[in-house]
Each structure stands twice: as C-alpha cells, then as structure tokens.
Scaffold this active site. Sequence first.
Site, PDB file in Angstrom:
ATOM      1  N   SER A   1     -47.300  25.919  56.243  1.00  0.00           N
ATOM      2  CA  SER A   1     -47.968  26.811  57.452  1.00  0.00           C
ATOM      3  C   SER A   1     -47.624  28.211  57.444  1.00  0.00           C
ATOM      4  CB  SER A   1     -47.036  26.257  58.612  1.00  0.00           C
ATOM      5  OG  SER A   1     -46.016  26.843  58.743  1.00  0.00           O
ATOM      6  N   LYS A   2     -47.795  29.053  58.322  1.00  0.00           N
ATOM      7  CA  LYS A   2     -47.866  30.741  58.133  1.00  0.00           C
ATOM      8  C   LYS A   2     -46.309  30.897  57.946  1.00  0.00           C
ATOM      9  CE  LYS A   2     -51.422  32.736  60.868  1.00  0.00           C
ATOM     10  NZ  LYS A   2     -51.769  32.890  62.128  1.00  0.00           N
ATOM     11  N   ARG A   3     -45.408  30.019  58.406  1.00  0.00           N
ATOM     12  CA  ARG A   3     -43.988  30.304  58.154  1.00  0.00           C
ATOM     13  C   ARG A   3     -43.483  30.872  57.139  1.00  0.00           C
ATOM     14  NH1 ARG A   3     -40.992  26.304  58.630  1.00  0.00           N
ATOM     15  NH2 ARG A   3     -42.900  24.814  58.918  1.00  0.00           N
TER      16      ARG A   3
END
Length: 470
Positions: free
Chosen positions: A237-239
């Site tokens: 994910s973006k993390r």
Amino acid sequence: MTVVTRFAPSPTGYLHVGGARTALYSWLVAKAAGGKFVLRIEDTDRERSTQPAIDAILEGMEWLGLNWDEGPFYQTKRFDRYQQYIDQLLAEDKAYKCYCSTERLEQMREEQMANGEKPRYDGHCRDNPNASGDRYVIRFRNPQEGSVKFNDHIRGPIEFANTELDDLIIARSDGTPTYNFCVVIDDWEMGITHVVRGEDHINNTPRQINILQALGAPVPEYAHVAMILGDDGKKLSKRHGAVSVMQYRDDGYLPQAVLNYLVRLGWSHGDQEIFSVDEMVQLFKLDDVNKAASAFNTEKLNWLNQHYMKSLPVAEVASYLQWHFTDQAIDVSKGPALEKIIPLLADRVKTLKEMASSARYFYEEYEAFDEAAAKKHLRPVAREALEVVQDRLASLTEWHAEAIQGAIQAAAADLDVGMGKVGMPLRVAVTGSGNSPSLDVTLELIEQEQVVGRIARAISYIMEREQAQQ
Ligand code: GLU
C-alpha cells in the site's frame, strides 16, 4: 484460434504496481501468441471513476510500453449492449425480476447471519408468479445444482458448488447493469480467450462462467494472479512508498527496469534475473506464475535500474533522463549532450532522478559549495594549488581530457605535491562537491572559460574566509 487478452482496470485511482503486473502478464500472453491485447476501462461505478484516473492509467500503460491493439473501450459507452442481453435473458427466463424490498433483504440477511449461515439471496422471487411491486432488480437464475469447475493457469483446478452461489443481481432498480454482468458481456463480445486478473476476482469467476454458459458463450481460460506484499509482509500500500507506476517514473526508474522487476515478481525462469522485453515474450508462461503472494523489494528494483542505466543504448536512457532535467528545471541546452554524461554517472547513482540532480554542475553553476567538502578542501593551503592549476588550465589551447589531465599533473609537479592536493580542491571548485567522476573527463564536458571562472570563484571564497577569520 487467435489469443485475445485484456486489461480491465476500474479507474478509481492511479495505475498501481499490482495492476501493472497483471497488465504485463496479460500483454505477454497476447504477444507470445501473436494475438491481441485489449484495454477496457471498467467505469460503471460512476461515483468512484474519474477522468484523472483514466488519464493516469493510460499514461502508465504508455510509459511502460504496454501498447494495446484494441480499445480503450469504456463500459459506460456500452450500456445498450448490456441491455440487449438482459432483455434476452429475461425473455428466455434465464433471469427474473426481483421485487424484494431492501427491508426484506436486510431482515433475511440478519436472520441468516444469526443462524451462522452465509448471507445469500433466498430465491423469494425466483419462481413466484405473484411477485410484484414498483421497483425491481433483475437477477440471474443461477443453476441450483452441480458445480462450476475451471482450471486456473496459476492456481490449478478450482470448483465451486452452485449451492454456494445465489442469484446475482445483473441490473439494478434504475436499470443499470452490474459489474459482473458487464464483464461477462465484454469478455464475450471482445473475444477474450484468456482472462488474467487479480486473485481478488476469483469468487466472481464461477458466477461469470454460469452467465456465459446461459448465454451460450464460450468460456475463456482464467489465470488469477496473487497479491503483492510490501517488504514487511503486509499487502502493498501507499505506506510502503511508491505504489503508483508513474511515481516510479518520477522517482527516476526506467520503464525497462520496472517491467523487468514486475515480470520477476511472481514468475521465474531458472535463476535468470535480467529479461529484455523480447525475452519475456519468448519465455513467459502463465503456468509458471507463482501462486503465493510476492514481496516487493526496492533494492532489487534499484539494482535492475542501475543495470539498465548502464546497458541500454545511451540515446534511449537520454530520452528518459531529459524528463528529469526538465522536472528539476535544469536547462541542458547549453551543456554537454546527455549521451556524454550518462556513461560517466550510471555507475555512481541508482536512479535517473539522482543522475539529473548530480549532473547539475555540467549545465549551471551550483548555488553554494557543499559545506563539508568546502571545509575540507577549500582551505587556505589550497589557494596556491588552485591558482597554479587555474593558470595551467587557462593556457590550454585544446580542451580535452588528456590535455586537462596533463595540466593537472603539471600543476602538481610545479607545486611538488601529490595529485590529490590539486585534484580535490579543483573538484570542489568546479563541481561544488567532493564527489564527481574522474576530473579530466568531467572538466572536458564543461567549457574551459566556465572552469576557469569557477576556480576563480573558489579562490575568492577561500580569501573571504581567510579575511573573516582574521
Ligand atoms: N475492473 C477490475 C479491477 O480493476 C478487473 C476485472 C477483471 O479483470 O475482470 O479490479
């Protein structure tokens, strides 16, 4: 049979790496078979689909070079096609109108959950001639017996009992067709022979197969690709940093490196790591794709990126590098050709973004010296070395690496010091930092007058510092 594959993103965001990998696999299947690759935009969810997302997906596909032979087709432009088949299924009694109210469905659901059952439509309107009302949805009459079997190219044989599947809504009460139905009609009408998609769609597959069969349409082959995880084992994910394909462009990766990285993320061929696109086309097999999730590894991507920066034709690298100079507002029109600096820098940086920023001194004067480098190398003792080498360089009548090297050596000899005592201050004076490729080839690419001017600037800097300290 012509192999036809497709990539069918829902335009609710950018093209992420998972989608790009699915697109690549699908594209490779088509290319390997000399078939066709179709791009279809699944934009029926009007609230979540946006034009910027469509543009971002097309841009990502183009940047990666995943060219499509047909499309992009937009589902929102095909509503009359879907309607035609809904009417046909109704006329053949393979679909029916369901008048159940939301309240009834909600209550049914709650009861099923309370009894520990999986919530599913109970078939209330399926064979109920008295069913009526103002509003209705249309449901597909799913077979109630038997099972749906398919042989997934990645996951092997899969079977779903029809008792597990309920009567799917194919048109909402406002008449619009639902997602699974549009996919079925499109895959059929577009002649798709191989459906390659994310494993999150695996539960849709038996439903789609049943509808295809009810329509008398051929059933394509399926391959459900596993998820991509971050390096911490959690769903990517973006993390985890960049997940959008265009973010990789912005961060300085070459599309060849990203493609090579993506093809290996879940597929292998012996222990080979480097694959040109032609090799991928030759060697890739859906059946060899790993069914376990794969973990993203930025270091490996960096390694591949450096490999391609060093080995692709320099003119090709230059065209991608130019984007980064523009992005960093560095005007390269008055400096050396990009083809000249790439071989000097490719070994020293991991990305094109870094390459552009570290090459700034070839094109413009740096704003200030790197502080640590200046402190170490632009000290009073360096002043004389700079003056001597400045004279030597200024009097050169030819400006090329060999002559420059000769001038630096001569300056060191004049001063009776080692080359480093001249070289390091000179490096900081000309490039602003203590880190650059070999001085002779670096200086050759900067105009003589510029070099001499920058040395003068460094000498004044030393003098100012001396005065300030007195
Ligand atoms: N539109 C779906 C998605 O973006 C893909 C559906 C399919 O490939 O069948 O996830």
